[in-house]
Design a protein around this motif. Structure first.
Motif, PDB file in Angstrom:
ATOM      1  N   VAL A  51       0.806  -1.231   0.000  1.00 13.74           N
ATOM      2  CA  VAL A  51       0.000   0.000   0.000  1.00 13.74           C
ATOM      3  C   VAL A  51       0.835   1.276   0.000  1.00 13.74           C
ATOM      4  O   VAL A  51       0.379   2.312  -0.459  1.00 13.74           O
ATOM      5  CB  VAL A  51      -1.015   0.087   1.168  1.00 13.74           C
ATOM      6  CG1 VAL A  51      -2.225  -0.758   0.881  1.00 13.74           C
ATOM      7  CG2 VAL A  51      -0.377  -0.244   2.483  1.00 13.74           C
ATOM      8  N   GLU A  52       2.035   1.223   0.506  1.00 16.14           N
ATOM      9  CA  GLU A  52       2.839   2.448   0.508  1.00 16.14           C
ATOM     10  C   GLU A  52       3.338   2.810  -0.893  1.00 16.14           C
ATOM     11  O   GLU A  52       3.874   3.904  -1.089  1.00 16.14           O
ATOM     12  CB  GLU A  52       4.027   2.302   1.460  1.00 16.14           C
ATOM     13  CG  GLU A  52       3.588   2.243   2.911  1.00 16.14           C
ATOM     14  CD  GLU A  52       4.668   2.740   3.837  1.00 16.14           C
ATOM     15  OE1 GLU A  52       5.021   3.922   3.749  1.00 16.14           O
ATOM     16  OE2 GLU A  52       5.172   1.938   4.630  1.00 16.14           O
ATOM     17  N   GLY A  53       3.215   1.883  -1.821  1.00 11.32           N
ATOM     18  CA  GLY A  53       3.562   2.191  -3.212  1.00 11.32           C
ATOM     19  C   GLY A  53       5.024   1.931  -3.543  1.00 11.32           C
ATOM     20  O   GLY A  53       5.850   1.675  -2.657  1.00 11.32           O
ATOM     21  N   GLU A  93       8.921   2.230  -4.383  1.00 15.82           N
ATOM     22  CA  GLU A  93      10.011   2.928  -3.679  1.00 15.82           C
ATOM     23  C   GLU A  93       9.827   2.942  -2.160  1.00 15.82           C
ATOM     24  O   GLU A  93      10.766   3.198  -1.429  1.00 15.82           O
ATOM     25  CB  GLU A  93      10.184   4.407  -4.117  1.00 15.82           C
ATOM     26  CG  GLU A  93      10.105   4.672  -5.609  1.00 15.82           C
ATOM     27  CD  GLU A  93      11.393   4.339  -6.332  1.00 15.82           C
ATOM     28  OE1 GLU A  93      12.458   4.472  -5.713  1.00 15.82           O
ATOM     29  OE2 GLU A  93      11.315   3.908  -7.507  1.00 15.82           O
ATOM     30  N   LYS A  94       8.596   2.708  -1.683  1.00 15.95           N
ATOM     31  CA  LYS A  94       8.349   2.835  -0.243  1.00 15.95           C
ATOM     32  C   LYS A  94       7.897   1.546   0.408  1.00 15.95           C
ATOM     33  O   LYS A  94       8.245   1.260   1.547  1.00 15.95           O
ATOM     34  CB  LYS A  94       7.269   3.891  -0.004  1.00 15.95           C
ATOM     35  CG  LYS A  94       7.708   5.282  -0.431  1.00 15.95           C
ATOM     36  CD  LYS A  94       7.058   6.334   0.402  1.00 15.95           C
ATOM     37  CE  LYS A  94       7.979   7.526   0.557  1.00 15.95           C
ATOM     38  NZ  LYS A  94       7.488   8.483   1.525  1.00 15.95           N
ATOM     39  N   ALA A  95       7.070   0.768  -0.286  1.00 14.26           N
ATOM     40  CA  ALA A  95       6.537  -0.462   0.301  1.00 14.26           C
ATOM     41  C   ALA A  95       7.561  -1.589   0.142  1.00 14.26           C
ATOM     42  O   ALA A  95       8.226  -1.689  -0.899  1.00 14.26           O
ATOM     43  CB  ALA A  95       5.233  -0.850  -0.381  1.00 14.26           C
ATOM     44  N   LEU A 134       2.471   7.333  11.167  1.00 10.47           N
ATOM     45  CA  LEU A 134       1.496   6.705  10.284  1.00 10.47           C
ATOM     46  C   LEU A 134       1.166   7.637   9.115  1.00 10.47           C
ATOM     47  O   LEU A 134       0.876   8.803   9.313  1.00 10.47           O
ATOM     48  CB  LEU A 134       0.221   6.412  11.080  1.00 10.47           C
ATOM     49  CG  LEU A 134      -0.791   5.505  10.405  1.00 10.47           C
ATOM     50  CD1 LEU A 134      -0.254   4.088  10.345  1.00 10.47           C
ATOM     51  CD2 LEU A 134      -2.100   5.524  11.186  1.00 10.47           C
ATOM     52  N   ASN A 135       1.213   7.118   7.890  1.00  6.88           N
ATOM     53  CA  ASN A 135       0.842   7.913   6.723  1.00  6.88           C
ATOM     54  C   ASN A 135      -0.673   7.823   6.539  1.00  6.88           C
ATOM     55  O   ASN A 135      -1.185   6.899   5.932  1.00  6.88           O
ATOM     56  CB  ASN A 135       1.578   7.412   5.479  1.00  6.88           C
ATOM     57  CG  ASN A 135       1.300   8.287   4.275  1.00  6.88           C
ATOM     58  OD1 ASN A 135       0.408   9.133   4.302  1.00  6.88           O
ATOM     59  ND2 ASN A 135       2.072   8.079   3.219  1.00  6.88           N
ATOM     60  N   THR A 136      -1.390   8.845   7.066  1.00  9.83           N
ATOM     61  CA  THR A 136      -2.858   8.774   7.091  1.00  9.83           C
ATOM     62  C   THR A 136      -3.462   8.824   5.686  1.00  9.83           C
ATOM     63  O   THR A 136      -4.600   8.405   5.491  1.00  9.83           O
ATOM     64  CB  THR A 136      -3.443   9.936   7.923  1.00  9.83           C
ATOM     65  OG1 THR A 136      -2.902  11.155   7.429  1.00  9.83           O
ATOM     66  CG2 THR A 136      -3.106   9.774   9.389  1.00  9.83           C
ATOM     67  N   THR A 137      -2.691   9.318   4.714  1.00  8.44           N
ATOM     68  CA  THR A 137      -3.193   9.339   3.327  1.00  8.44           C
ATOM     69  C   THR A 137      -3.528   7.926   2.852  1.00  8.44           C
ATOM     70  O   THR A 137      -4.346   7.735   1.966  1.00  8.44           O
ATOM     71  CB  THR A 137      -2.109   9.947   2.403  1.00  8.44           C
ATOM     72  OG1 THR A 137      -1.651  11.148   3.003  1.00  8.44           O
ATOM     73  CG2 THR A 137      -2.641  10.238   1.023  1.00  8.44           C
ATOM     74  N   LEU A 138      -2.864   6.938   3.445  1.00 13.99           N
ATOM     75  CA  LEU A 138      -3.061   5.557   3.000  1.00 13.99           C
ATOM     76  C   LEU A 138      -4.320   4.928   3.580  1.00 13.99           C
ATOM     77  O   LEU A 138      -4.766   3.886   3.110  1.00 13.99           O
ATOM     78  CB  LEU A 138      -1.868   4.694   3.431  1.00 13.99           C
ATOM     79  CG  LEU A 138      -0.491   5.103   2.926  1.00 13.99           C
ATOM     80  CD1 LEU A 138       0.572   4.223   3.569  1.00 13.99           C
ATOM     81  CD2 LEU A 138      -0.438   4.983   1.416  1.00 13.99           C
ATOM     82  N   LEU A 139      -4.915   5.562   4.607  1.00  9.29           N
ATOM     83  CA  LEU A 139      -5.999   4.885   5.330  1.00  9.29           C
ATOM     84  C   LEU A 139      -7.184   4.468   4.446  1.00  9.29           C
ATOM     85  O   LEU A 139      -7.660   3.343   4.573  1.00  9.29           O
ATOM     86  CB  LEU A 139      -6.471   5.745   6.508  1.00  9.29           C
ATOM     87  CG  LEU A 139      -5.473   5.772   7.681  1.00  9.29           C
ATOM     88  CD1 LEU A 139      -5.937   6.760   8.753  1.00  9.29           C
ATOM     89  CD2 LEU A 139      -5.311   4.390   8.300  1.00  9.29           C
ATOM     90  N   GLY A 170       4.197   2.932   7.945  1.00 13.91           N
ATOM     91  CA  GLY A 170       4.852   4.147   8.440  1.00 13.91           C
ATOM     92  C   GLY A 170       5.498   4.954   7.325  1.00 13.91           C
ATOM     93  O   GLY A 170       5.903   4.419   6.299  1.00 13.91           O
ATOM     94  N   LYS A 171       5.595   6.262   7.564  1.00 15.00           N
ATOM     95  CA  LYS A 171       6.135   7.156   6.534  1.00 15.00           C
ATOM     96  C   LYS A 171       7.588   6.823   6.185  1.00 15.00           C
ATOM     97  O   LYS A 171       7.977   6.934   5.036  1.00 15.00           O
ATOM     98  CB  LYS A 171       6.062   8.600   7.030  1.00 15.00           C
ATOM     99  CG  LYS A 171       4.686   9.200   6.910  1.00 15.00           C
ATOM    100  CD  LYS A 171       4.665  10.582   7.531  1.00 15.00           C
ATOM    101  CE  LYS A 171       3.246  11.097   7.662  1.00 15.00           C
ATOM    102  NZ  LYS A 171       3.111  12.103   8.713  1.00 15.00           N
ATOM    103  N   ASP A 172       8.384   6.486   7.179  1.00 19.32           N
ATOM    104  CA  ASP A 172       9.807   6.275   6.906  1.00 19.32           C
ATOM    105  C   ASP A 172      10.235   4.829   7.097  1.00 19.32           C
ATOM    106  O   ASP A 172      11.405   4.555   7.371  1.00 19.32           O
ATOM    107  CB  ASP A 172      10.647   7.176   7.824  1.00 19.32           C
ATOM    108  CG  ASP A 172      10.265   8.634   7.651  1.00 19.32           C
ATOM    109  OD1 ASP A 172      10.116   9.055   6.486  1.00 19.32           O
ATOM    110  OD2 ASP A 172      10.096   9.332   8.666  1.00 19.32           O
TER     111      ASP A 172
HETATM  112  C1  LIG Z   1       1.834   8.978   2.093  1.00 19.76           C
HETATM  113  O1  LIG Z   1       1.153   8.203   1.128  1.00 19.76           O
HETATM  114  C2  LIG Z   1       0.851   8.907  -0.063  1.00 19.76           C
HETATM  115  C3  LIG Z   1      -0.011   7.984  -0.931  1.00 19.76           C
HETATM  116  O2  LIG Z   1       0.698   6.848  -1.301  1.00 19.76           O
HETATM  117  C4  LIG Z   1       2.111   9.344  -0.746  1.00 19.76           C
HETATM  118  O3  LIG Z   1       1.791  10.067  -1.927  1.00 19.76           O
HETATM  119  C5  LIG Z   1       2.922  10.218   0.200  1.00 19.76           C
HETATM  120  O4  LIG Z   1       4.174  10.520  -0.384  1.00 19.76           O
HETATM  121  C6  LIG Z   1       3.152   9.488   1.521  1.00 19.76           C
HETATM  122  N1  LIG Z   1       3.769  10.399   2.465  1.00 19.76           N
HETATM  123  C7  LIG Z   1       4.967  10.189   3.001  1.00 19.76           C
HETATM  124  C8  LIG Z   1       5.489  11.258   3.882  1.00 19.76           C
HETATM  125  O5  LIG Z   1       5.596   9.140   2.818  1.00 19.76           O
END
Ligand SMILES: *[C@@H]1O[C@H](CO)[C@@H](O)[C@H](O)[C@H]1NC(C)=O
Ligand SMILES: *[C@@H]1O[C@H](CO)[C@@H](O)[C@H](O)[C@H]1NC(C)=O
Length: 404
Positions: free
Chosen positions: A98-100, A102-104, A276-281, A384-386
Motif C-alpha cells: 500500500v505504501e507504493g 520505492e516505499k513499500a 502513520l501515513n494517514t493518506t493511506l488509510l 509508516g512514513k519512513d
Molecule cells: C503517504 O502516502 C501517499 C499515498 O501513497 C504518498 O503520496 C505520500 O508521499 C506518503 N507520504 C509520506 C510522507 O511518505
C-alpha cells in the motif's frame, strides 16, 4: 472495577458482531459489483508483473498466495531468490504494497531482484475456503496462530520452493506473522532447512509487557469472552464488507472532519503514532480489518496472562486430554537454529521492547535491530512514513550479505 469494564466491553463486542452480520446479509449486496482489491491488482496497476496461486494446507484450508515476479527495474527471471512476506492479525497481503513503489517493502524487494511472495493466512479475506468445510461451520474457525505456524506457513514454503525450484527462501513477517514463524520453527523445525534467514518486524512471542491498556483488560476476560461468543455461535470477526469499506474510506481520508475518529480507534489499539501515513488509510480500509477467528485473540490473551509463549490453554481437563499436562507446554524456541533478525521499536506498545529482549535471550541464533526513532510504532513497520529508510534498508542489506 475491572468487572464493570467487562460488562461494558462485552455488549459492545457482541453488538458489533451482530450489526456486522446484519449489514453483510441485508445491505451490502448492492455494492458487490466493485472490483475486489487484491495485492496482485495493486502490483499490476503499479506496472509490476504479478500473479496469484491457491495453496492447500495439510488440514484442508485453501490459502491465496500473491506473487510479484518482476518489475521494469528487474524483469522476471528463473533464478531470483524468493522472499515470503507474512502479514499480522486482521491484516492481509496488500499491506506490503500500500505504501507504493520505492516505499513499500514488497515493491522495493521486487525492484531489487527478489521474487516476492505475499501470504494470506487462513480465515482472512482472501483465504476463506476449505476442502470440506465452509465458513459457516464452527469447525472452520477452530484455529489460532498455532495452526498458521504448523500448517499455513509450511504449505506456503513448500509451494514456493516447488514453484521456483529454489531450495531456500527468505521470510519477512510482521506481528502475528512473526508469531506464526516462531511456532513453525519450534514445532516443525525441519522447515528451517528450506529457509536462509527470517526477519521478524515487531516480533510477538512473549506478551507480558504489552502496554496497550485495552488489550490488558481484554486479556483478563478473554476466557469469558471466548466462551460467551462461542455460546452465541460467533467464531470469527468478519472482514469488513463493501458498505463498511466505503464508509471507512470516506471517514478516514485526509481532509475529512471525521478522520480523527478513524485514527483514534487505531491509537486506542496501537498507541500514539506520528509516523502513520494517514493518506493511506482509505486504501487500507479496502482490505482491513481482513477477518480472524476469535480463538486467535483468545490465544494471545492467554500469553498476556501467563507471560509464557505456549500452546492453547484448554483448561485443566482439556489440557490433560490434549497435552497430558495440567498446563499447556511452552513452544520450544531453542529449536530455532535459523538466523533470526528481530526489528523492534521502543514506541511499539504491542511488541514491547522488554518482551523482545526476553525473546532475544532465548533464541540461539539471533540479532536485534532497534529502529532509530522514538515515535515509530507497531503499524509503522508496514504503513509508516519512513519504514523504508528506518527498517527496510537494514533488512535489504542483511539479505544482500547472504547473496555474496
Ligand atoms: C503517504 O502516502 C501517499 C499515498 O501513497 C504518498 O503520496 C505520500 O508521499 C506518503 N507520504 C509520506 C510522507 O511518505
Ligand atoms: C479444536 O481443535 C482441537 C485440536 O486442534 C481439539 O482438541 C478441540 O477439541 C477442537 N475444539 C472444538 C470446539 O471442536
Amino acid at each position: 472495577m475491572l468487572q464493570k469494564i467487562s460488562y461494558c466491553i462485552l455488549p459492545v463486542i457482541i453488538g458489533v458482531s451482530f450489526i456486522r452480520q446484519y449489514e453483510a446479509n441485508e445491505i451490502s449486496e448492492v455494492f458487490f459489483d466493485d472490483e475486489v482489491l487484491t495485492a496482485t491488482g495493486i502490483a499490476q496497476k503499479a506496472g509490476y508483473a504479478a500473479e496469484s496461486y491457491e495453496v492447500v494446507t495439510q488440514d484442508g484450508y485453501i490459502l491465496r498466495l500473491d506473487r510479484i515476479t518482476g518489475s521494469k527495474k528487474s524483469p522476471p527471471s528463473e533464478n531470483k531468490t524468493a522472499v515470503l512476506l507474512l502479514h499480522g492479525i486482521l491484516d492481509a497481503s496488500p499491506t506490503w504494497l500500500v505504501e507504493g513503489p520505492e516505499k513499500a517493502l514488497g515493491f522495493i524487494l521486487a525492484d531489487q531482484g527478489y521474487d516476492v511472495w505475499l501470504g494470506n493466512v487462513r480465515g482472512n479475506r482472501y483465504s476463506r475456503k476449505h476442502l470440506t468445510l465452509t465458513i459457516s461451520d464452527p469447525d472452520f474457525w477452530n484455529f489460532s496462530w498455532n495452526e498458521m505456524g504448523i500448517y499455513d506457513v509450511p504449505a506456503m514454503i513448500d509451494h514456493i520452493t516447488e514453484q521456483t525450484q529454489q531450495p531456500k527462501i527468505f521470510m519477512v513477517s510482521h506481528s502475528q506473522g512473526t508469531t506464526s514463524f516462531f511456532v513453525m520453527a519450534s514445532e516443525r523445525p525441519e522447515y528451517q532447512e528450506k529457509m536462509i534467514a527470517s526477519f521478524a518486524l515487531a516480533p510477538v512471542a512473549f506478551l507480558s509487557g504489552i502496554e496497550s491498556l485495552l488489550f490488558h483488560v481484554l486479556a483478563t476476560f478473554i476466557g469469558d469472552i471466548y466462551s460467551i461468543t462461542e455460546a452465541l455461535g460467533i467464531y470469527d470477526l468478519e472482514p469488513s464488507n463493501r458498505l463498511m469499506q466505503r464508509i471507512r474510506g470516506k471517514i478516514c481520508r485526509d481532509g475529512s472532519p471525521e478522520q480523527l475518529a478513524c485514527t483514534s480507534v487505531l491509537e486506542i489499539l496501537f498507541g500514539l503514532d506520528e509516523k502513520l501515513n494517514t493518506t493511506l488509510l482509505p486504501l487500507i480500509m479496502q482490505y482491513d480489518p481482513a477477518g480472524a477467528s476469535i480463538k486467535q485473540f483468545a490465544h494471545y490473551g492467554q500469553l498476556i496472562q501467563s507471560g509464557k509463549f505456549r500452546k492453547f490453554d484448554y483448561g485443566l481437563a482439556g489440557n490433560m486430554e490434549k497435552y497430558n499436562e495440567k498446563n499447556p507446554p511452552d513452544y520450544n524456541l531453542r529449536n530455532i537454529r535459523l538466523p533470526v533478525y528481530l526489528h523492534y521499536a521502543t514506541n511499539d506498545i504491542i511488541a514491547d521492547f522488554q518482551d523482545v529482549l526476553e525473546l532475544y535471550e532465548v533464541l540461539p541464533n539471533v540479532e536485534k535491530y532497534l529502529v532509530p526513532s522514538d515515535v515509530f510504532a507497531h503499524l509503522d513497520f508496514v504503513w509508516g512514513k519512513d519504514a523504508n529508510t528506518l527498517v527496510y534498508n537494514e533488512v535489504l542489506s542483511l539479505m544482500e550479505s547472504y547473496r555474496k
